[in-house]
Design an enzyme around this catalytic site. Structure first.
Site, PDB file in Angstrom:
ATOM      1  N   CYS A  65     -10.620 -13.251  11.214  1.00 43.98           N
ATOM      2  CA  CYS A  65      -9.901 -12.370  11.994  1.00 43.98           C
ATOM      3  C   CYS A  65      -9.460 -12.347  12.925  1.00 43.98           C
ATOM      4  O   CYS A  65      -8.111 -12.300  13.244  1.00 43.98           O
ATOM      5  CB  CYS A  65     -11.014 -11.487  11.710  1.00 43.98           C
ATOM      6  SG  CYS A  65     -11.965 -11.349  10.711  1.00 43.98           S
ATOM      7  N   GLY A  70       0.938  -1.429  -0.513  1.00 46.28           N
ATOM      8  CA  GLY A  70      -0.235  -0.296   0.361  1.00 46.28           C
ATOM      9  C   GLY A  70       0.598   1.161  -0.115  1.00 46.28           C
ATOM     10  O   GLY A  70       0.296   2.047   0.367  1.00 46.28           O
ATOM     11  N   ASP A  79       7.454   4.054  -9.848  1.00 45.17           N
ATOM     12  CA  ASP A  79       7.579   2.370  -9.886  1.00 45.17           C
ATOM     13  C   ASP A  79       6.175   2.439 -11.075  1.00 45.17           C
ATOM     14  O   ASP A  79       6.013   3.093 -11.665  1.00 45.17           O
ATOM     15  CB  ASP A  79       6.085   2.289  -8.844  1.00 45.17           C
ATOM     16  CG  ASP A  79       5.550   0.911  -9.092  1.00 45.17           C
ATOM     17  OD1 ASP A  79       6.258   0.015  -9.642  1.00 45.17           O
ATOM     18  OD2 ASP A  79       5.054   0.127  -8.030  1.00 45.17           O
TER      19      ASP A  79
END
Length: 348
Positions: free
Chosen positions: A278, A33, A58
């Site tokens: 989770c 991210g 990038d």
């Protein structure tokens, strides 16, 4: 003694407040991210700086996706902002794509010198790629932005980018030292082809000009008042390993780094029972967060959430960018989501 080692503020406010910063690099392993974080940082900087440029180095060029707007190799204004600009450069572009203006001149000597220049530069390892960066840096410096944010490629490319001033300085230095030895030969070649203007000065004039810029950039990259590097990772073994390697390499290069963003984290909300998956992921992330706290006690460690929707478009980037300044609260985020849904329902 414990009180002497209080954790640093878990935000990037230190970067916003450091007005002297000119170059800010954001990087890390692929898929963590980086682009969302670099765009968010640029948005926060734009609130506090006269002009901000974000550059993607990038090859994937994700800043176009993040802002949902097409960018090119020329700085363009980001929609919804007056002082935020973006551009995308290809780090693999070589000298063949340097603009013709770089080799100004109407006579045939300059046209020949472009070919000779490319041949000589191409013979020096790493110079070709580095020179394309040098041309970009020349452009950026001329535009005089208050702050430049680099959304970098995955780690290996990033380290090459940061070492390019040294690579170019070393290579061009060799060429300039050879100038005196080559001067008679170059002049003879010029006379042979009837081009009296083609001499050693023609060939090295641009190199000397570029070397001056490179030395300035090299000096600035190693000045913590002007340059810093923000490492982005996720709470997993490979990402943490890559981050530690990156921090060590940056330290070796003399480049300041004292901020780490840990992205895509699961946060528990009071009164909400998590699923089995989770719970397992939360436990794994907790283990690596403890390691990050031990390894980087002298860093600002920012924790960002894993979201159920993409951060895409200027408005969503603006909203997400707040998490870089104010620690994320799942309760607050849930309340805001409910308020948004109610507002949408009313507008319909």
């Amino acid at each position: 003694m414990e009180a002497d080692f209080e954790p640093l503020e878990p935000s990037l406010r230190n970067i916003i407040d450091q007005k002297s910063l000119k170059w800010i690099f954001v990087g890390g392993k692929g898929g963590v991210g980086k682009t969302t974080c670099s765009c968010s940082l640029a948005v926060q900087l734009a609130k506090d700086r006269e002009s901000v440029l974000i550059i993607s180095t990038d090859p994937a060029h994700n800043i176009s996706d993040a802002f949902d707007q097409k960018f090119t190799k020329v700085p363009s204004k980001v929609n919804g902002f007056d002082n935020l600009f973006a551009m995308e450069i290809d780090p693999n572009v070589g000298l063949n794509e340097l603009p013709d203006e770089y080799f100004e001149g109407e006579n045939s000597a300059m046209k020949l010198s472009k070919g000779v220049f490319q041949e000589i530069i191409g013979a020096l390892p790493g110079i070709d790629e580095a020179m394309s960066y040098a041309e970009v840096m020349k452009l950026v410096k001329a535009m005089n932005f208050s702050t430049v944010v680099f959304d970098t490629a995955p780690t290996g490319h990033t380290l090459r980018l940061l070492s390019f001033p040294q690579v170019v300085e070393k290579g061009l230095g060799k060429l300039l030292r050879l100038k005196m030895k080559l001067a008679p030969f170059i002049s003879q070649m010029g006379s042979l082809f009837g081009m009296q203007d083609f001499n050693a000065d023609t060939l090295t004039g641009k190199l000397e000009e570029m070397l001056t810029i490179i030395r300035q950039v090299n000096e600035q990259f190693r000045n913590p008042d002007q340059t810093t590097f923000v490492c982005v990772c996720i709470a997993e073994f490979l990402s943490l390993y890559e981050t530690e390697r990156l921090v060590q390499e940056l330290t070796k290069c003399g480049i300041d780094t004292h901020n780490i963003i840990v992205n895509q984290l699961l946060f528990r909300r009071e009164g909400q029972a998590p699923c089995a998956m989770c719970s397992a992921r939360y436990k794994v992330q907790g283990k690596y967060l403890d390691q990050i706290a031990d390894l980087y006690e002298d860093f600002h460690v920012v924790k960002l959430p894993l979201l159920d929707k993409e951060v895409r478009g200027a408005e969503k980037v603006k909203k997400f960018s707040v998490n870089l300044i104010e620690p994320y609260s799942p309760e607050k985020a849930a309340a805001e989501a409910v308020a948004e849904e109610e507002e949408e329902g009313t507008s319909k």
